[in-house]
Design an enzyme around this catalytic site. Structure first.
Site, PDB file in Angstrom:
ATOM      1  N   ASN A 101      -0.523  -1.694  -0.787  1.00 14.40           N
ATOM      2  CA  ASN A 101      -0.526  -2.508  -1.990  1.00 14.40           C
ATOM      3  C   ASN A 101      -1.328  -3.755  -1.657  1.00 14.40           C
ATOM      4  OD1 ASN A 101       1.109  -0.740  -3.485  1.00 14.40           O
ATOM      5  ND2 ASN A 101       2.954  -1.589  -2.561  1.00 14.40           N
ATOM      6  N   HIS A 143       0.551  -3.846   5.573  1.00 17.94           N
ATOM      7  CA  HIS A 143       1.359  -2.724   6.067  1.00 17.94           C
ATOM      8  C   HIS A 143       0.947  -1.478   5.311  1.00 17.94           C
ATOM      9  CE1 HIS A 143       3.377  -4.938   2.885  1.00 17.94           C
ATOM     10  NE2 HIS A 143       3.839  -3.774   2.440  1.00 17.94           N
ATOM     11  N   ASP A 168      11.385   1.782   6.013  1.00 19.93           N
ATOM     12  CA  ASP A 168      11.497   0.881   4.867  1.00 19.93           C
ATOM     13  C   ASP A 168      12.984   0.724   4.496  1.00 19.93           C
ATOM     14  OD1 ASP A 168       9.315  -0.055   2.434  1.00 19.93           O
ATOM     15  OD2 ASP A 168      11.460  -0.089   1.972  1.00 19.93           O
ATOM     16  N   ILE A 169      13.384  -0.507   4.274  1.00 18.74           N
ATOM     17  CA  ILE A 169      14.796  -0.786   3.991  1.00 18.74           C
ATOM     18  C   ILE A 169      15.241  -0.223   2.636  1.00 18.74           C
ATOM     19  CG2 ILE A 169      14.546  -3.077   2.886  1.00 18.74           C
ATOM     20  CD1 ILE A 169      16.785  -4.038   4.824  1.00 18.74           C
ATOM     21  N   GLU A 202       4.530  -7.144  -2.014  1.00 22.68           N
ATOM     22  CA  GLU A 202       5.618  -8.133  -1.959  1.00 22.68           C
ATOM     23  C   GLU A 202       5.575  -8.931  -0.663  1.00 22.68           C
ATOM     24  OE1 GLU A 202       9.228  -5.936  -2.350  1.00 22.68           O
ATOM     25  OE2 GLU A 202       8.700  -5.192  -4.350  1.00 22.68           O
TER      26      GLU A 202
HETATM   27  P1  AMP Z   1       4.881  -4.021  -0.448  1.00 26.11           P
HETATM   28  O1  AMP Z   1       5.421  -4.036  -1.846  1.00 26.11           O
HETATM   29  O2  AMP Z   1       3.691  -3.131  -0.286  1.00 26.11           O
HETATM   30  O3  AMP Z   1       4.625  -5.432   0.068  1.00 26.11           O
HETATM   31  O4  AMP Z   1       5.995  -3.372   0.448  1.00 26.11           O
HETATM   32  C1  AMP Z   1       6.956  -4.113   1.112  1.00 26.11           C
HETATM   33  C2  AMP Z   1       7.987  -3.134   1.564  1.00 26.11           C
HETATM   34  O5  AMP Z   1       8.767  -3.744   2.570  1.00 26.11           O
HETATM   35  C3  AMP Z   1       8.946  -2.693   0.448  1.00 26.11           C
HETATM   36  O6  AMP Z   1       8.875  -1.276   0.308  1.00 26.11           O
HETATM   37  C4  AMP Z   1      10.308  -3.171   0.941  1.00 26.11           C
HETATM   38  O7  AMP Z   1      11.335  -2.266   0.633  1.00 26.11           O
HETATM   39  C5  AMP Z   1      10.086  -3.292   2.443  1.00 26.11           C
HETATM   40  N1  AMP Z   1      10.920  -4.266   3.118  1.00 26.11           N
HETATM   41  C6  AMP Z   1      11.180  -5.542   2.754  1.00 26.11           C
HETATM   42  N2  AMP Z   1      11.976  -6.143   3.655  1.00 26.11           N
HETATM   43  C7  AMP Z   1      12.220  -5.234   4.623  1.00 26.11           C
HETATM   44  C8  AMP Z   1      12.993  -5.241   5.838  1.00 26.11           C
HETATM   45  N3  AMP Z   1      13.657  -6.322   6.229  1.00 26.11           N
HETATM   46  N4  AMP Z   1      13.010  -4.118   6.583  1.00 26.11           N
HETATM   47  C9  AMP Z   1      12.339  -3.017   6.188  1.00 26.11           C
HETATM   48  N5  AMP Z   1      11.600  -2.948   5.068  1.00 26.11           N
HETATM   49  C10 AMP Z   1      11.545  -4.040   4.287  1.00 26.11           C
END
Ligand code: AMP
Length: 105
Positions: free
Chosen positions: A85, A98, A29-30, A93
């Protein structure tokens, strides 16, 4: 329009990939919210858990099996969190399912 995770799968944008097979990719996760924070992502674009179908049964099993294997490899079987989520009002988001794998061990 393809999701940001599909762009990662297609190598259109960079990411830290820790595992990949024909149907699943695992990235860091970024913006990690724990010491270990991985995202287990099916290559098939499924928007939310609400969109799951009977035919996705094996894929879901594989996602959890990979989570278990990673937890063993990372030596965190004593304690970790797995969660989805679901929907914008459920803190989702990225509209491409995932499984979050998180641990502070
Ligand atoms: P969610 O809120 O469950 O949709 O989680 C989305 C996750 O993706 C969040 O924890 C973000 O930090 C992560 N995320 C978003 N963009 C990237 C990216 N380019 N590389 C890695 N993780 C990401």
């Amino acid at each position: 329009m393809s999701s940001i995770f599909t762009k990662i799968i297609n190598r259109e944008i960079p990411s830290d990939i820790v595992f990949e097979n024909e149907s699943i990719i695992v990235i860091k996760d970024i913006f990690p919210k724990a010491k270990i924070h991985l995202l287990i992502i099916p290559k098939k674009e499924i928007a939310t858990i609400n969109d799951l179908q009977e035919t996705d049964k094996e894929l879901l099993f594989d996602m959890f099996s990979i989570a278990k294997k990673l937890a063993q490899d990372l030596q965190i079987t004593e304690g970790y969190q797995l969660h989805f989520n679901v929907g914008p009002k459920g803190w989702q988001e990225v509209m491409h399912i995932h499984l979050h794998l998180m641990s502070d061990l």
